[in-house]
Design an enzyme around this catalytic site. Structure first.
Site, PDB file in Angstrom:
ATOM      1  N   ASP A   1       0.825  -1.195   0.000  1.00 40.77           N
ATOM      2  CA  ASP A   1       0.000   0.000   0.000  1.00 40.77           C
ATOM      3  C   ASP A   1       0.865   1.254   0.000  1.00 40.77           C
ATOM      4  O   ASP A   1       2.076   1.206   0.231  1.00 40.77           O
ATOM      5  CB  ASP A   1      -0.901   0.021   1.232  1.00 40.77           C
ATOM      6  CG  ASP A   1      -2.007  -1.022   1.171  1.00 40.77           C
ATOM      7  OD1 ASP A   1      -2.337  -1.482   0.068  1.00 40.77           O
ATOM      8  OD2 ASP A   1      -2.540  -1.376   2.247  1.00 40.77           O
TER       9      ASP A   1
ATOM     10  N   TYR B   1       6.969  -9.808   6.857  1.00 39.63           N
ATOM     11  CA  TYR B   1       6.957  -8.370   7.098  1.00 39.63           C
ATOM     12  C   TYR B   1       7.515  -8.063   8.479  1.00 39.63           C
ATOM     13  O   TYR B   1       7.494  -8.915   9.384  1.00 39.63           O
ATOM     14  CB  TYR B   1       5.531  -7.820   7.042  1.00 39.63           C
ATOM     15  CG  TYR B   1       4.957  -7.642   5.659  1.00 39.63           C
ATOM     16  CD1 TYR B   1       4.991  -6.404   5.018  1.00 39.63           C
ATOM     17  CD2 TYR B   1       4.346  -8.707   4.993  1.00 39.63           C
ATOM     18  CE1 TYR B   1       4.442  -6.233   3.759  1.00 39.63           C
ATOM     19  CE2 TYR B   1       3.793  -8.542   3.730  1.00 39.63           C
ATOM     20  CZ  TYR B   1       3.854  -7.300   3.119  1.00 39.63           C
ATOM     21  OH  TYR B   1       3.317  -7.133   1.864  1.00 39.63           O
TER      22      TYR B   1
END
Length: 285
Positions: free
Chosen positions: A63, A124
């Site tokens: 994003d 992540y």
């Protein structure tokens, strides 16, 4: 679904990094915003003097504002173009791209490789500081400031209930026709020597907003606003809870993408395209 490379083309794997703060995410946008995909495709077209834009496929779309240290993509290029430019392509791209995106390697991909569908996990990291003075100015673009003291033991206890294969609908922004079933392989917090708390979040795949929603829920446990069993109860309820805060994107970095051995790439590619359902579920959507 076949993923064979067209005759006369070669599939090239790209390993890359970027600082996401000035990008409107990975994917090209209809209204011309700056994106990682758009920058790389434009640079590739320019340095190879091509009239055509060759489209990238990425392991995980990030994003706006999210960073990547170990992103992976692929592009199918004409054999003649690849042979002409391969030895100098990496250096030429480095000279063309802005300094907030770097390509580290360009290699011919093995048979069956697809940057997105062949991946077996993505890892992540989310970084937070609870220092009452705020964030180190040199880290401000990559670390979130949380102005309540955080208990890492409580956060890790709560995280343990979320690991495994579940329907993460309560922690995802739904997309029409997309499943929210994922296998969360690892979710743990560690306080670094500099005081920054770092979450490691590893799964076979992630749905939209999943990592930042999980982090938001665990921060509420860490600062005492919610009990340790609350994130697990939200997961079991299976619906979005307005109390689950999607934390800001700048603390999130895609660190690494994992792939199976070369001989298993094609099988993983096919498997990853199948719609998932939980054991005992109706299996409809």
């Amino acid at each position: 679904m076949s993923d064979d490379v067209q005759d006369g083309f070669v599939r090239v794997r790209l390993d890359l990094s970027y600082d996401g703060r000035d990008f409107s995410g990975w994917a090209k946008q209809a209204h011309g915003q700056r994106t990682v995909q758009g920058d790389i495709e434009d640079a590739l077209r320019t340095v190879t003097r091509s009239k055509e834009t060759y489209e990238l496929t990425v392991a995980g779309r990030t994003d706006a504002g999210v960073h990547a240290r170990g992103q992976v993509a692929h592009v199918d290029l004409p054999v003649e173009l690849w042979e002409e430019h391969r030895d100098k392509l990496l250096r030429r791209l480095a000279g063309r791209l802005a300094h907030d995106v770097r390509i580290w390697s360009l290699t011919e991909a093995p048979a069956g490789f697809n940057a997105r569908f062949s991946a077996i996990w993505r890892r992540y990291a989310y970084r937070v500081t609870d220092n009452p003075g705020g964030v180190d100015p040199l880290l401000r673009g990559h670390v979130l400031w949380h102005d309540w003291a955080l208990d890492t033991d409580a956060m890790n206890e709560a995280a343990a209930a979320l690991v495994g294969e579940h329907d993460f609908a309560a922690y995802c922004k739904r997309r029409e026709g997309a499943t929210t079933i994922r296998t969360l392989q690892e979710l743990r917090w560690e306080r670094r020597p500099d005081g920054v708390l770092e979450a490691t979040v590893k799964a076979d795949a992630f749905c939209h907003n999943m990592v930042r929603s999980l982090v938001g829920a665990l921060l509420f446990v860490g600062d005492g606003h919610r009990p340790v069993d609350w994130p697990g109860k939200v997961l079991a309820a299976g619906v979005r809870d307005s109390a689950v805060h999607v934390v800001r994107p700048h603390g999130l970095t895609l660190e690494e993408v994992g792939y199976p051995a070369d001989e298993l790439l094609a099988a993983r590619n096919r498997e990853a395209r199948n719609k998932r359902s939980l054991p005992g579920s109706a299996g409809c959507c």
